[in-house]
Write a protein that holds these residues in place. Structure first.
Motif, short mmCIF file in Angstrom:
data_model
loop_
_atom_site.label_atom_id
_atom_site.label_comp_id
_atom_site.label_asym_id
_atom_site.label_seq_id
_atom_site.Cartn_x
_atom_site.Cartn_y
_atom_site.Cartn_z
N PRO A 31 10.62 9.76 -1.51
CA PRO A 31 11.74 9.39 -0.64
C PRO A 31 11.91 7.88 -0.53
O PRO A 31 10.97 7.12 -0.79
CB PRO A 31 11.36 9.98 0.72
N VAL A 32 13.10 7.47 -0.11
CA VAL A 32 13.36 6.06 0.10
C VAL A 32 12.40 5.57 1.20
O VAL A 32 12.15 6.27 2.17
CB VAL A 32 14.85 5.83 0.45
N GLY A 33 11.81 4.42 0.98
CA GLY A 33 10.88 3.85 1.96
C GLY A 33 9.44 4.31 1.80
O GLY A 33 8.57 3.92 2.56
N THR B 185 0.67 6.48 0.48
CA THR B 185 0.73 5.04 0.77
C THR B 185 0.60 4.79 2.28
O THR B 185 0.53 5.74 3.07
CB THR B 185 2.07 4.47 0.31
N LYS B 186 0.61 3.54 2.63
CA LYS B 186 0.63 3.10 4.04
C LYS B 186 -0.51 3.68 4.86
O LYS B 186 -0.31 4.08 6.01
CB LYS B 186 1.98 3.46 4.69
N VAL B 187 -1.70 3.77 4.27
CA VAL B 187 -2.83 4.30 5.03
C VAL B 187 -3.13 3.40 6.24
O VAL B 187 -3.67 3.86 7.24
CB VAL B 187 -4.11 4.47 4.17
N ASP B 188 -2.73 2.13 6.14
CA ASP B 188 -2.93 1.22 7.28
C ASP B 188 -2.06 1.59 8.47
O ASP B 188 -2.42 1.36 9.61
CB ASP B 188 -2.65 -0.23 6.83
N VAL B 189 -0.90 2.17 8.18
CA VAL B 189 -0.01 2.58 9.27
C VAL B 189 -0.47 3.92 9.85
O VAL B 189 -0.39 4.15 11.06
CB VAL B 189 1.45 2.72 8.74
N ALA B 190 -0.99 4.79 8.97
CA ALA B 190 -1.32 6.15 9.38
C ALA B 190 -2.65 6.23 10.14
O ALA B 190 -2.86 7.14 10.93
CB ALA B 190 -1.37 7.06 8.16
N1 LIG Z 1 2.13 -1.30 6.18
C1 LIG Z 1 2.52 -0.92 4.97
N2 LIG Z 1 3.81 -1.06 4.63
C2 LIG Z 1 4.19 -0.66 3.38
C3 LIG Z 1 3.28 -0.10 2.45
N3 LIG Z 1 3.95 0.22 1.33
C4 LIG Z 1 5.23 -0.14 1.53
N4 LIG Z 1 5.39 -0.67 2.78
C5 LIG Z 1 6.65 -1.15 3.38
O1 LIG Z 1 7.55 -0.05 3.46
C6 LIG Z 1 8.89 -0.47 3.22
C7 LIG Z 1 9.51 0.38 2.09
O2 LIG Z 1 8.80 0.15 0.89
P1 LIG Z 1 9.52 0.21 -0.53
O3 LIG Z 1 8.49 -0.18 -1.54
O4 LIG Z 1 10.80 -0.53 -0.54
O5 LIG Z 1 9.82 1.78 -0.66
P2 LIG Z 1 10.65 2.57 -1.81
O6 LIG Z 1 11.98 2.89 -1.21
O7 LIG Z 1 9.86 3.82 -2.07
O8 LIG Z 1 10.74 1.69 -3.01
C8 LIG Z 1 8.82 -1.95 2.88
O9 LIG Z 1 9.14 -2.67 4.05
C9 LIG Z 1 7.37 -2.18 2.52
O10 LIG Z 1 6.94 -3.49 2.81
C10 LIG Z 1 1.90 0.04 2.85
O11 LIG Z 1 1.04 0.55 2.11
N5 LIG Z 1 1.58 -0.38 4.12
#
Ligand SMILES: Nc1nc2c(ncn2[C@@H]2O[C@H](COP(=O)(O)OP(=O)(O)O)[C@@H](O)[C@H]2O)c(=O)[nH]1
Ligand SMILES: [Mg+2]
Length: 251
Positions: free
Chosen positions: A21-23, A173-178
């Motif tokens: 998904p986006v994001g 991804t984003k294990v730091d957020v989760a």
């Molecule tokens: N905290 C955190 N933010 C992330 C991580 N990966 C992506 N983001 C943030 O999530 C947002 C969307 O990421 P993006 O790479 O554009 O997603 P895409 O739409 O799948 O290409 C951006 O603001 C990134 O900086 C992560 O592992 N940790």
């Protein structure tokens, strides 16, 4: 990674398709891989912090520079394909065409699936045009929130890839957020019970074994690279390349 070349001499490079998904962090992952390999934070694939409905739906190949005039022998494409409504996101049929190599670089996806008459349709894909590894990308904290329709689409893409023999990996991804423990110390990612539960849940939803699902944090706010963040990214990347290499050798 530096010296990797596909052994199969019909292929000059390994193509990794990221879908999610986006994001979800697809563009960030491409940038993160580049950051790890160059040893400095790179921001080439545009990321989108506001994650609205404005996103590019162009099929684009990302190459990573290796030395002054070469590139690594693996490339990335990303595709936004997992939205819950049918008129958002890339059509599942288009993802299947991309897997087979029928989508030309630069093609702009639109709400109607691609047809053979389209300018961006490649009628005779070579092995290089095809996808050799499929990677599903989802934020670790979103697994339990995935809606049935999204799961159905993801499974459909996965089954199509399986039919073509294409190996599959997922990254959370984003294990730091989760997970607060992972945020405090990224080395805790694989020790976290909560994150392990997300891996197992995702494994059941998608029918992908847990050892093909990787936890990581992308580079997003850091100005320098760190070994512990690099390690998680490299662990996932190495497996993508291993599986893709196996696929090329088994053809
Ligand atoms: N905290 C955190 N933010 C992330 C991580 N990966 C992506 N983001 C943030 O999530 C947002 C969307 O990421 P993006 O790479 O554009 O997603 P895409 O739409 O799948 O290409 C951006 O603001 C990134 O900086 C992560 O592992 N940790
Ligand atoms: Mg993106």
């Amino acid at each position: 990674m530096k010296w990797y070349k596909p052994r199969n001499n019909e292929a000059s490079r390994l193509r990794i398709l990221l879908h999610g998904p986006v994001g979800a962090g697809k563009s960030s992952f491409i940038n993160s891989v580049e950051s790890v390999l160059r040893g400095r934070v790179a921001v080439r694939a545009p990321t989108d912090a506001t994650s609205g409905s404005s996103f590019t739906k162009q099929y684009k190949t990302y190459k990573i520079p290796n030395g002054p005039d070469g590139f690594y022998s693996f490339v990335f494409n990303d595709i936004m394909g997992l939205e819950q409504t049918d008129n958002r996101g890339v059509h599942v049929e288009d993802i299947k065409l991309a897997l087979r190599g029928h989508v030309k670089d630069g093609y702009q996806f639109n709400p109607n699936p691609m047809t053979e008459g389209d300018r961006g349709y490649n009628p005779s894909p070579t092995l290089d045009d095809r996808v050799h590894v499929l990677v599903s990308v989802i934020p670790a904290g979103s697994v339990s929130l995935l809606n049935d329709k999204v799961v159905k689409k993801m499974r459909e893409v996965r089954l199509a890839a399986s039919d073509m023999g294409i190996p599959q990996v997922a990254i959370l991804t984003k294990v730091d957020v989760a997970c607060a423990e992972a945020k405090k110390n990224i080395n805790n990612a694989y020790k976290s019970k909560y994150l392990k539960k997300q891996v197992d849940m995702f494994s059941e939803l998608l029918g992908l074994p847990p050892n093909c699902i990787f936890l990581l944090k992308n580079y997003e706010s850091e100005t320098n690279t760190h070994n512990s963040i690099d390690a998680l990214i490299l662990c996932a990347l190495r497996q993508m390349i291993n599986y893709g290499e196996d696929f090329l050798n088994d053809l």
